[in-house]
Design a protein around this motif. Structure first.
Motif, PDB file in Angstrom:
ATOM      1  N   VAL A 135     -84.973 -73.826  71.692  1.00 21.58           N
ATOM      2  CA  VAL A 135     -86.145 -72.954  71.667  1.00 21.58           C
ATOM      3  C   VAL A 135     -85.635 -71.524  71.785  1.00 21.58           C
ATOM      4  CG1 VAL A 135     -88.280 -72.277  72.804  1.00 21.58           C
ATOM      5  CG2 VAL A 135     -87.642 -74.694  72.700  1.00 21.58           C
ATOM      6  N   ILE A 136     -85.971 -70.709  70.788  1.00 19.15           N
ATOM      7  CA  ILE A 136     -85.605 -69.295  70.783  1.00 19.15           C
ATOM      8  C   ILE A 136     -86.871 -68.516  71.146  1.00 19.15           C
ATOM      9  CG2 ILE A 136     -84.805 -67.356  69.370  1.00 19.15           C
ATOM     10  CD1 ILE A 136     -82.605 -69.397  69.679  1.00 19.15           C
ATOM     11  N   GLY A 137     -86.789 -67.673  72.175  1.00 16.28           N
ATOM     12  CA  GLY A 137     -87.961 -66.929  72.652  1.00 16.28           C
ATOM     13  C   GLY A 137     -88.704 -66.210  71.543  1.00 16.28           C
ATOM     14  N   LEU A 138     -87.988 -65.418  70.754  1.00 18.44           N
ATOM     15  CA  LEU A 138     -88.549 -64.753  69.578  1.00 18.44           C
ATOM     16  C   LEU A 138     -87.544 -64.923  68.436  1.00 18.44           C
ATOM     17  CD1 LEU A 138     -89.794 -61.341  71.064  1.00 18.44           C
ATOM     18  CD2 LEU A 138     -91.210 -63.272  70.380  1.00 18.44           C
ATOM     19  N   LEU A 139     -88.005 -65.517  67.346  1.00 19.17           N
ATOM     20  CA  LEU A 139     -87.192 -65.649  66.147  1.00 19.17           C
ATOM     21  C   LEU A 139     -87.814 -64.754  65.087  1.00 19.17           C
ATOM     22  CD1 LEU A 139     -84.896 -66.998  64.533  1.00 19.17           C
ATOM     23  CD2 LEU A 139     -86.549 -68.763  63.887  1.00 19.17           C
ATOM     24  N   ALA A 140     -87.060 -63.752  64.662  1.00 20.91           N
ATOM     25  CA  ALA A 140     -87.550 -62.796  63.674  1.00 20.91           C
ATOM     26  C   ALA A 140     -86.798 -63.016  62.366  1.00 20.91           C
ATOM     27  CB  ALA A 140     -87.341 -61.371  64.172  1.00 20.91           C
ATOM     28  N   GLU A 141     -87.556 -63.099  61.270  1.00 18.15           N
ATOM     29  CA  GLU A 141     -86.950 -63.324  59.961  1.00 18.15           C
ATOM     30  C   GLU A 141     -87.498 -62.311  58.967  1.00 18.15           C
ATOM     31  OE1 GLU A 141     -86.122 -67.838  59.352  1.00 18.15           O
ATOM     32  OE2 GLU A 141     -88.130 -67.640  60.234  1.00 18.15           O
ATOM     33  N   LYS A 142     -86.594 -61.810  58.125  1.00 26.49           N
ATOM     34  CA  LYS A 142     -86.991 -60.868  57.084  1.00 26.49           C
ATOM     35  C   LYS A 142     -86.248 -61.269  55.818  1.00 26.49           C
ATOM     36  CE  LYS A 142     -86.002 -56.515  57.863  1.00 26.49           C
ATOM     37  NZ  LYS A 142     -85.894 -55.048  58.013  1.00 26.49           N
ATOM     38  N   ASP A 143     -86.996 -61.483  54.760  1.00 26.79           N
ATOM     39  CA  ASP A 143     -86.414 -61.855  53.478  1.00 26.79           C
ATOM     40  C   ASP A 143     -86.671 -60.714  52.504  1.00 26.79           C
ATOM     41  OD1 ASP A 143     -85.493 -62.993  51.155  1.00 26.79           O
ATOM     42  OD2 ASP A 143     -86.714 -64.802  51.302  1.00 26.79           O
ATOM     43  N   ASP A 144     -85.591 -60.046  52.082  1.00 28.19           N
ATOM     44  CA  ASP A 144     -85.759 -58.924  51.156  1.00 28.19           C
ATOM     45  C   ASP A 144     -85.420 -59.305  49.717  1.00 28.19           C
ATOM     46  OD1 ASP A 144     -83.010 -59.015  51.077  1.00 28.19           O
ATOM     47  OD2 ASP A 144     -82.698 -57.039  51.936  1.00 28.19           O
ATOM     48  N   ALA A 145     -85.480 -60.593  49.399  1.00 25.66           N
ATOM     49  CA  ALA A 145     -85.218 -61.152  48.071  1.00 25.66           C
ATOM     50  C   ALA A 145     -83.728 -61.205  47.750  1.00 25.66           C
ATOM     51  CB  ALA A 145     -85.987 -60.416  46.981  1.00 25.66           C
ATOM     52  N   VAL A 196     -81.234 -61.001  50.723  1.00 24.41           N
ATOM     53  CA  VAL A 196     -80.687 -61.578  51.949  1.00 24.41           C
ATOM     54  C   VAL A 196     -81.838 -61.982  52.863  1.00 24.41           C
ATOM     55  CG1 VAL A 196     -79.314 -61.082  54.009  1.00 24.41           C
ATOM     56  CG2 VAL A 196     -78.614 -60.149  51.810  1.00 24.41           C
ATOM     57  N   ASN A 197     -81.717 -63.166  53.461  1.00 28.61           N
ATOM     58  CA  ASN A 197     -82.664 -63.590  54.483  1.00 28.61           C
ATOM     59  C   ASN A 197     -82.012 -63.307  55.834  1.00 28.61           C
ATOM     60  OD1 ASN A 197     -84.731 -64.721  55.940  1.00 28.61           O
ATOM     61  ND2 ASN A 197     -84.162 -66.821  55.496  1.00 28.61           N
ATOM     62  N   HIS A 198     -82.548 -62.342  56.560  1.00 35.04           N
ATOM     63  CA  HIS A 198     -81.976 -61.939  57.844  1.00 35.04           C
ATOM     64  C   HIS A 198     -82.732 -62.605  58.975  1.00 35.04           C
ATOM     65  CE1 HIS A 198     -81.265 -58.997  61.192  1.00 35.04           C
ATOM     66  NE2 HIS A 198     -80.057 -59.355  60.847  1.00 35.04           N
ATOM     67  N   ARG A 199     -81.991 -63.234  59.891  1.00 38.41           N
ATOM     68  CA  ARG A 199     -82.595 -63.867  61.070  1.00 38.41           C
ATOM     69  C   ARG A 199     -82.050 -63.206  62.319  1.00 38.41           C
ATOM     70  NH1 ARG A 199     -83.201 -70.048  61.093  1.00 38.41           N
ATOM     71  NH2 ARG A 199     -81.261 -69.902  62.238  1.00 38.41           N
ATOM     72  N   LEU A 200     -82.944 -62.980  63.270  1.00 37.25           N
ATOM     73  CA  LEU A 200     -82.606 -62.335  64.520  1.00 37.25           C
ATOM     74  C   LEU A 200     -83.223 -63.146  65.654  1.00 37.25           C
ATOM     75  CD1 LEU A 200     -82.700 -58.615  65.282  1.00 37.25           C
ATOM     76  CD2 LEU A 200     -84.124 -60.097  66.662  1.00 37.25           C
ATOM     77  N   ALA A 201     -82.435 -63.421  66.669  1.00 35.00           N
ATOM     78  CA  ALA A 201     -82.927 -64.125  67.856  1.00 35.00           C
ATOM     79  C   ALA A 201     -83.083 -63.117  68.982  1.00 35.00           C
ATOM     80  CB  ALA A 201     -81.949 -65.220  68.266  1.00 35.00           C
ATOM     81  N   ALA A 202     -84.160 -63.248  69.739  1.00 34.22           N
ATOM     82  CA  ALA A 202     -84.404 -62.334  70.851  1.00 34.22           C
ATOM     83  C   ALA A 202     -84.808 -63.113  72.096  1.00 34.22           C
ATOM     84  CB  ALA A 202     -85.499 -61.336  70.492  1.00 34.22           C
ATOM     85  N   GLY A 209     -76.836 -70.720  64.095  1.00 35.09           N
ATOM     86  CA  GLY A 209     -76.283 -69.886  63.036  1.00 35.09           C
ATOM     87  C   GLY A 209     -76.875 -68.495  62.969  1.00 35.09           C
ATOM     88  N   ILE A 210     -77.370 -67.988  64.101  1.00 32.23           N
ATOM     89  CA  ILE A 210     -77.994 -66.657  64.152  1.00 32.23           C
ATOM     90  C   ILE A 210     -77.016 -65.703  64.834  1.00 32.23           C
ATOM     91  CG2 ILE A 210     -79.950 -65.307  64.983  1.00 32.23           C
ATOM     92  CD1 ILE A 210     -81.497 -68.024  65.114  1.00 32.23           C
ATOM     93  N   SER A 211     -76.557 -64.709  64.090  1.00 30.83           N
ATOM     94  CA  SER A 211     -75.571 -63.789  64.658  1.00 30.83           C
ATOM     95  C   SER A 211     -76.190 -62.497  65.189  1.00 30.83           C
ATOM     96  CB  SER A 211     -74.486 -63.456  63.631  1.00 30.83           C
ATOM     97  OG  SER A 211     -75.048 -62.852  62.496  1.00 30.83           O
ATOM     98  N   SER A 212     -77.391 -62.143  64.746  1.00 32.13           N
ATOM     99  CA  SER A 212     -78.062 -60.938  65.251  1.00 32.13           C
ATOM    100  C   SER A 212     -78.901 -61.326  66.461  1.00 32.13           C
ATOM    101  CB  SER A 212     -78.951 -60.320  64.172  1.00 32.13           C
ATOM    102  OG  SER A 212     -78.171 -59.846  63.110  1.00 32.13           O
ATOM    103  N   LYS A 213     -78.559 -60.734  67.619  1.00 36.09           N
ATOM    104  CA  LYS A 213     -79.199 -61.129  68.872  1.00 36.09           C
ATOM    105  C   LYS A 213     -79.583 -59.905  69.684  1.00 36.09           C
ATOM    106  CE  LYS A 213     -75.424 -63.067  69.490  1.00 36.09           C
ATOM    107  NZ  LYS A 213     -74.166 -63.614  69.891  1.00 36.09           N
ATOM    108  N   VAL A 214     -80.739 -60.008  70.341  1.00 33.77           N
ATOM    109  CA  VAL A 214     -81.240 -58.928  71.187  1.00 33.77           C
ATOM    110  C   VAL A 214     -81.701 -59.532  72.505  1.00 33.77           C
ATOM    111  CG1 VAL A 214     -83.012 -57.148  71.471  1.00 33.77           C
ATOM    112  CG2 VAL A 214     -82.050 -57.597  69.206  1.00 33.77           C
ATOM    113  N   ILE A 215     -81.333 -58.879  73.597  1.00 31.24           N
ATOM    114  CA  ILE A 215     -81.860 -59.230  74.912  1.00 31.24           C
ATOM    115  C   ILE A 215     -82.573 -58.001  75.458  1.00 31.24           C
ATOM    116  CG2 ILE A 215     -81.301 -59.779  77.313  1.00 31.24           C
ATOM    117  CD1 ILE A 215     -78.931 -61.410  76.266  1.00 31.24           C
ATOM    118  N   VAL A 216     -83.829 -58.192  75.854  1.00 33.77           N
ATOM    119  CA  VAL A 216     -84.580 -57.159  76.557  1.00 33.77           C
ATOM    120  C   VAL A 216     -84.672 -57.611  78.004  1.00 33.77           C
ATOM    121  CG1 VAL A 216     -86.812 -56.015  76.809  1.00 33.77           C
ATOM    122  CG2 VAL A 216     -85.895 -56.466  74.524  1.00 33.77           C
TER     123      VAL A 216
END
Length: 135
Positions: A37-47, A49-55, A82-89
């Motif tokens: 379970v990822i607290g916030l999973l953010a995804e952006k697809d710009d046609a 690259v599909n970028h995934r960010l876990a927070a 497989g998520i390499s972009s990560k943010v902790i608040v």
């Protein structure tokens, strides 16, 4: 805005303004086959690259041991998924050991001692825009 949304709601709103689709408490399957379970999973697809960010949002008083455990668990889940972009608040601030671990794992850390300090550090007029590491 921050007082109304809290740190998690603020981060979700921030990511949505950056054109991410955000899922709260996202169920993801890791390469190991384990479910996370990822607290916030953010995804952006710009046609291209599909970028995934876990927070992960760490809010409220916890022991230093609980905080480091939460940071390590978050990092392991993101890595397995497989998520390499990560943010902790974190409000209040992470322990020194937790911060060092997060930074070693290339995780963006946004932290302050309290909500007023978080506002002044990241959101007050004249502050630099928040830069999230993109591995």
């Amino acid at each position: 805005e921050l007082e109304e949304l809290g740190p998690r709601g603020w981060l979700k709103s921030f990511l949505e303004r950056e054109n991410y689709h955000v899922t709260e408490d996202a169920q993801v399957k890791g390469r190991s086959g384990a479910a996370h379970v990822i607290g916030l999973l953010a995804e952006k697809d710009d046609a291209i690259v599909n970028h995934r960010l876990a927070a992960c949002v760490i809010y409220g008083e916890r022991t230093p041991e609980d905080i480091i455990d939460e940071v390590v668990h978050f990092d392991a889940a993101a890595y397995d998924a497989g998520i390499s972009s990560k943010v902790i608040v974190s409000v209040p601030c992470l322990s020194e050991a937790a911060r060092q671990f997060a930074e070693y794992q290339h995780t963006t850390v946004l932290e302050a001692d309290d909500m007023n300090g978080f506002y002044e550090k990241y959101l007050a007029p004249g502050q630099e825009p928040i830069a999230i590491r993109d591995e």
